[in-house]
Enzyme design. Structure first.
Site, PDB file in Angstrom:
ATOM      1  N   GLY A  59      75.343  28.490  72.387  1.00  0.00           N
ATOM      2  CA  GLY A  59      74.940  27.374  71.546  1.00  0.00           C
ATOM      3  C   GLY A  59      74.805  26.159  72.433  1.00  0.00           C
ATOM      4  CD  GLU A  60      74.523  20.936  73.816  1.00  0.00           C
ATOM      5  OE1 GLU A  60      74.286  20.830  75.029  1.00  0.00           O
ATOM      6  OE2 GLU A  60      75.475  20.375  73.259  1.00  0.00           O
ATOM      7  CB  SER A  61      78.850  23.352  75.985  1.00  0.00           C
ATOM      8  OG  SER A  61      78.111  22.425  76.764  1.00  0.00           O
ATOM      9  CB  CYS A  65      75.603  31.001  77.024  1.00  0.00           C
ATOM     10  SG  CYS A  65      74.276  29.894  77.581  1.00  0.00           S
ATOM     11  NE  ARG A 112      75.968  20.703  78.620  1.00  0.00           N
ATOM     12  CZ  ARG A 112      75.139  19.691  78.370  1.00  0.00           C
ATOM     13  NH1 ARG A 112      74.806  18.844  79.322  1.00  0.00           N
ATOM     14  NH2 ARG A 112      74.652  19.527  77.159  1.00  0.00           N
ATOM     15  CB  ILE A 121      68.992  31.198  76.446  1.00  0.00           C
ATOM     16  CG1 ILE A 121      68.386  32.578  76.169  1.00  0.00           C
ATOM     17  CG2 ILE A 121      68.258  30.113  75.653  1.00  0.00           C
ATOM     18  CD1 ILE A 121      68.621  33.081  74.752  1.00  0.00           C
ATOM     19  NE  ARG A 122      69.122  23.671  77.123  1.00  0.00           N
ATOM     20  CZ  ARG A 122      69.713  22.793  76.308  1.00  0.00           C
ATOM     21  NH1 ARG A 122      69.710  22.992  75.004  1.00  0.00           N
ATOM     22  NH2 ARG A 122      70.314  21.734  76.798  1.00  0.00           N
ATOM     23  CG  HIS A 138      72.948  34.507  75.206  1.00  0.00           C
ATOM     24  ND1 HIS A 138      73.587  33.845  74.186  1.00  0.00           N
ATOM     25  CD2 HIS A 138      72.484  33.548  76.039  1.00  0.00           C
ATOM     26  CE1 HIS A 138      73.510  32.544  74.382  1.00  0.00           C
ATOM     27  NE2 HIS A 138      72.860  32.333  75.510  1.00  0.00           N
ATOM     28  CD  GLU A 145      74.971  36.870  72.306  1.00  0.00           C
ATOM     29  OE1 GLU A 145      74.456  35.741  72.233  1.00  0.00           O
ATOM     30  OE2 GLU A 145      75.597  37.262  73.315  1.00  0.00           O
TER      31      GLU A 145
END
Length: 203
Positions: free
Chosen positions: A48-50, A80, A109, A141-142, A182, A184
């Site tokens: 997600g976005e940390s 991530c 990051r 992803i990022r 990721h 998953e």
């Protein structure tokens, strides 16, 4: 007895992690409250976005209880953004960003670039016996990468090709596991099976 593994359900691929955990033989439950956190044998912190997850942990009054459970040895897997949240040190973090800590690593990051720089590659993964002959397909992803590891940390996987060759993208320290990628989203549950085994071994 089946291990009950929580998934921090504030942001990210909650359903995908639940599916992978159940395929790996665990019971997966969402965690949004302290009582739910207290009832699990292990925890997954999804991507997600940390910085957003950091803020949501505080809004849901979960930050300090989760940090305490980590100190007590709760087996936890971060993918991530979850890797960033478990890291003791973060490079390139947002102003005021805090982490839960527990992993003696320095993480950069967004190390691989922006969303448009997302990529996929195959990895050999220490602790997954057949990953040399049958590599893990990893989706980034990022994503962060690990710049430095402490003496108690084992680097489990590194990027093998391209400009990021040699960068560490999976680590373990005791009951804590983290990946830059990721697993998953690929349908390959081997990383989740490894984590389920870590949870079982810790009980």
């Amino acid at each position: 007895m089946t291990a009950t593994i929580g998934i921090l359900a504030l942001q990210g691929d909650v359903r995908e992690h639940a599916r992978a955990l159940e395929h790996a033989g665990a019971r997966a439950v969402p965690v949004r409250r302290t009582a739910e956190l207290e009832a699990v044998d292990g925890l997954v912190i999804p991507g997600g976005e940390s910085t957003t997850i950091d803020k949501l942990l505080r809004a849901f009054e979960l930050f300090e209880p989760l940090q305490q459970r980590l100190r007590e040895g709760l087996p936890t897997y971060g993918s991530c953004a979850g890797m960033i949240l478990l890291a003791d040190r973060v490079l390139g973090g947002a102003e005021g960003q805090q982490t839960l800590g527990g992993l003696d690593v320095t993480v950069r990051r967004n190390a691989f670039g922006r969303q448009v720089d997302s990529f996929e590659t195959d990895l050999a993964f220490e602790g997954i016996e057949d990953s040399v002959e049958d590599p893990l397909h990893a989706v980034f992803i990022r994503a962060p990468w690990v710049e430095e590891v402490g003496p108690e940390v084992t680097a489990l996987a590194r990027v093998e090709n391209g400009p990021a060759a040699g960068r560490i993208v999976a680590v373990r320290q005791g009951p804590l596991l983290a990946t830059s990628f990721h697993p998953e989203v690929t349908g390959d549950s081997r990383v989740h099976r490894l984590f389920v085994q870590i949870v079982r071994d810790s009980r």
